[in-house]
Design an enzyme around this catalytic site. Structure first.
Site, PDB file in Angstrom:
ATOM      1  N   TYR A   1       0.849  -1.195   0.000  1.00  0.00           N
ATOM      2  CA  TYR A   1       0.000   0.000   0.000  1.00  0.00           C
ATOM      3  C   TYR A   1       0.878   1.236   0.000  1.00  0.00           C
ATOM      4  CZ  TYR A   1      -4.993   0.600   0.051  1.00  0.00           C
ATOM      5  OH  TYR A   1      -6.288   0.778  -0.347  1.00  0.00           O
TER       6      TYR A   1
ATOM      7  N   GLU B   1      -0.226   5.069  -0.451  1.00  0.00           N
ATOM      8  CA  GLU B   1      -0.916   6.329  -0.751  1.00  0.00           C
ATOM      9  C   GLU B   1       0.075   7.475  -0.644  1.00  0.00           C
ATOM     10  OE1 GLU B   1      -5.435   5.495   0.917  1.00  0.00           O
ATOM     11  OE2 GLU B   1      -4.087   6.822   2.005  1.00  0.00           O
TER      12      GLU B   1
ATOM     13  N   ASP C   1      -4.048  14.420 -25.417  1.00  0.00           N
ATOM     14  CA  ASP C   1      -4.311  13.036 -25.008  1.00  0.00           C
ATOM     15  C   ASP C   1      -3.557  12.140 -25.996  1.00  0.00           C
ATOM     16  OD1 ASP C   1      -5.120  10.581 -24.278  1.00  0.00           O
ATOM     17  OD2 ASP C   1      -7.272  11.004 -24.286  1.00  0.00           O
TER      18      ASP C   1
ATOM     19  N   THR D   1      -1.443   6.623 -22.192  1.00  0.00           N
ATOM     20  CA  THR D   1      -1.479   5.259 -21.677  1.00  0.00           C
ATOM     21  C   THR D   1      -0.058   4.701 -21.794  1.00  0.00           C
ATOM     22  OG1 THR D   1      -2.058   4.415 -23.864  1.00  0.00           O
ATOM     23  CG2 THR D   1      -3.876   4.784 -22.337  1.00  0.00           C
TER      24      THR D   1
ATOM     25  N   LYS E   1       0.159   0.810 -24.975  1.00  0.00           N
ATOM     26  CA  LYS E   1      -0.055   0.645 -26.420  1.00  0.00           C
ATOM     27  C   LYS E   1       1.323   0.470 -27.081  1.00  0.00           C
ATOM     28  CE  LYS E   1      -4.575   2.877 -26.507  1.00  0.00           C
ATOM     29  NZ  LYS E   1      -4.797   3.504 -25.196  1.00  0.00           N
TER      30      LYS E   1
HETATM   31  C1  LIG Z   1      -7.180   8.803 -26.922  1.00  0.00           C
HETATM   32  C2  LIG Z   1      -7.428   7.910 -25.746  1.00  0.00           C
HETATM   33  N1  LIG Z   1      -7.639   8.458 -24.545  1.00  0.00           N
HETATM   34  C3  LIG Z   1      -7.868   7.712 -23.452  1.00  0.00           C
HETATM   35  C4  LIG Z   1      -7.888   6.335 -23.538  1.00  0.00           C
HETATM   36  C5  LIG Z   1      -8.231   5.551 -22.315  1.00  0.00           C
HETATM   37  O1  LIG Z   1      -7.300   4.630 -21.892  1.00  0.00           O
HETATM   38  P1  LIG Z   1      -7.745   3.455 -20.895  1.00  0.00           P
HETATM   39  O2  LIG Z   1      -8.490   2.464 -21.694  1.00  0.00           O
HETATM   40  O3  LIG Z   1      -6.448   2.973 -20.333  1.00  0.00           O
HETATM   41  O4  LIG Z   1      -8.610   4.090 -19.836  1.00  0.00           O
HETATM   42  C6  LIG Z   1      -7.685   5.714 -24.773  1.00  0.00           C
HETATM   43  C7  LIG Z   1      -7.722   4.243 -24.870  1.00  0.00           C
HETATM   44  O5  LIG Z   1      -7.655   3.653 -25.879  1.00  0.00           O
HETATM   45  C8  LIG Z   1      -7.450   6.518 -25.913  1.00  0.00           C
HETATM   46  O6  LIG Z   1      -7.241   5.990 -27.112  1.00  0.00           O
END
Ligand SMILES: Cc1ncc(COP(=O)(O)O)c(C=O)c1O
Length: 432
Positions: free
Chosen positions: A65, A67, A211, A237, A240
């Site tokens: 754990y 936090e 993003d 993420t 990928k």
């Molecule tokens: C552009 C984009 N944002 C956010 C996400 C969200 O990722 P997760 O599935 O890990 O929550 C994805 C997932 O494919 C994505 O392609």
């Protein structure tokens, strides 16, 4: 034994132990390994982690754990996991040239949620790619917190070219005066012009959130532009093209570090998942090597060849090709819908998604329910496949969609020559 050797041995031992203790669950795990080893994973969002990443994920750090942040935890005994998290953040910062990294988000969605929490208040207006064009659920879907708590305005894609129309983005920004602009998509096969988004954001005084869930691995390998110099906050993420464990991260400028950290913990998350953070550290270390740079460029080279070969087989390729790992193919010229094509491809062992298509009529819905087929080359490239195999995959792909015989056997044979985890066997045949 080197660190790299620890993975296979640990994996083999773990499978053997699991099989003895819980045969029912072992059957699922080994069955899944067999599925991944005997079919081709063309889902653009998936990859195969290294065995070292798997070893970190399955390590005793899973028990801890933690936090808070290194040096300021709410729990005792965090000395070593603090080291793991510092290694992960230092490697992420170095890899992407960022002032600050937060490696705790449990997923890409959690990273986006925290970015909004850091920069926005409920009711604020946000400009993002519309969901029918490839915006993610966290970019304003009414089924997601984002659409419930913020007022999203969507930009589209040029119906002729399938490309972002930066003039449309600017016009919408001037009309709606968003507090933040989001650039990033689940299905955009071309590079994003982050400088153009930055200019629009500056024009209207908005924050820019990139993003980069999809391209971030290519960025790490120098095969795609880096959003870090342009965006206030970059969400990503780690699972990928980046080839790490399932999870998320946030990169940001120094001035926003405290807001971002507080938005992750304690605002949107509890205890950090230290085994995953350790696995992220391993992946970032791998991504900093020349081998990963070569991998990232091969992913793109493979995607270009695959896109061209699919076009040659009569599929309509959105934007005419790709700059990335991702290809959008319209199966309509073959006389089948994307859903039917996906079913035929799955039966042949070619695993991928359906997806929205920007061109040739009204844009449609989201992954899992669109007119197009979305595929990617991250996983097959990790397996060691090159341009020659991409041409072969395109032929198998077309054969499967047209329901020609024997494609399943050919796919199984091809996958068998490129095992993702050679030392773990092929699933149910794994060493006991
Ligand atoms: C552009 C984009 N944002 C956010 C996400 C969200 O990722 P997760 O599935 O890990 O929550 C994805 C997932 O494919 C994505 O392609």
């Amino acid at each position: 034994m080197t660190t790299a050797d620890a993975g296979p041995a640990a994996a083999a031992a773990a499978y053997a132990g699991l099989r003895r203790q819980d045969p029912e669950l072992a059957d699922v795990v080994l069955g899944e390994l067999e599925r991944q080893s005997s079919s081709l994973q063309l889902i653009a969002a998936e990859n195969f982690t290294s065995e070292a990443v798997l070893a970190a994920l399955g390590s005793p750090l899973a028990n801890k754990y933690a936090e808070g942040y290194p040096g300021a935890r709410h729990h005792g005994g965090c000395e070593l996991v603090d080291v793991a998290e510092r290694i992960a953040t230092d490697r992420a910062k170095a890899l992407f040239g960022a002032d600050h990294a937060n490696v705790q988000p449990h997923s890409g969605s959690a990273a986006v949620l925290a970015a909004y929490a850091a920069l926005l208040r409920p009711g604020d207006t946000v400009l993002a790619m519309g969901l029918p064009y490839g915006g993610h659920l966290t970019h304003g879907s009414p089924a997601n917190f984002s659409g419930r708590w913020f007022d999203f305005v969507g930009y589209g894609l040029d119906p002729e070219t399938g490309l972002i129309d930066y003039e449309e983005v600017r016009a919408l920004a001037r009309t709606h005066r968003p507090k933040a602009i989001v650039c990033g998509s689940i299905a955009y096969p071309r590079h994003i012009d982050y400088a153009a988004f930055r200019a629009v954001a500056d024009d209207v005084g908005a924050h820019l959130i990139a993003d980069a869930a999809h391209p971030v691995g290519l960025v790490a390998g120098g095969a795609a532009p880096n959003p870090v110099p342009y965006a206030d906050v970059v969400c990503a993420t780690t699972h990928k093209v980046l080839r790490g464990p399932r999870g998320g991260m946030i990169l940001c400028r120094r001035e926003l570090a405290e807001r971002v950290d507080r938005a992750v913990f304690p605002f949107t998350q509890g205890g950090a998942q230290m085994h995953t953070i350790a696995a992220k550290a391993v992946a970032f270390g791998e991504a900093a090597t020349p081998a990963f740079t070569a991998y990232a460029h091969q992913v793109v080279a493979n995607a270009r060849v695959l896109a061209q070969a699919l076009a040659g087989e009569g599929f309509d390729i959105s934007t005419g090709g790709t700059d990335t790992h991702l290809i959008l193919a319209d199966p309509a010229p073959q006389g089948v819908s994307a859903a039917v094509a996906r079913g035929r491809l799955a039966a042949a062992g070619l695993v991928l998604d359906t997806c929205a298509l920007p061109h040739g009529g009204a844009a449609d819905v989201t992954v899992g329910d669109g007119r197009g087929l979305r595929l990617g080359t991250a996983a097959v490239t990790t397996q060691g496949m090159g341009e020659g195999e991409m041409a072969r995959i395109a032929a198998l792909f077309a054969g499967a969609v047209r329901e020609e015989a024997k494609v399943r056997d050919a796919v199984r044979e091809m996958a068998g020559r490129f095992p993702p985890y050679p030392s773990a066997g092929r699933g149910r045949s794994a060493p006991a």
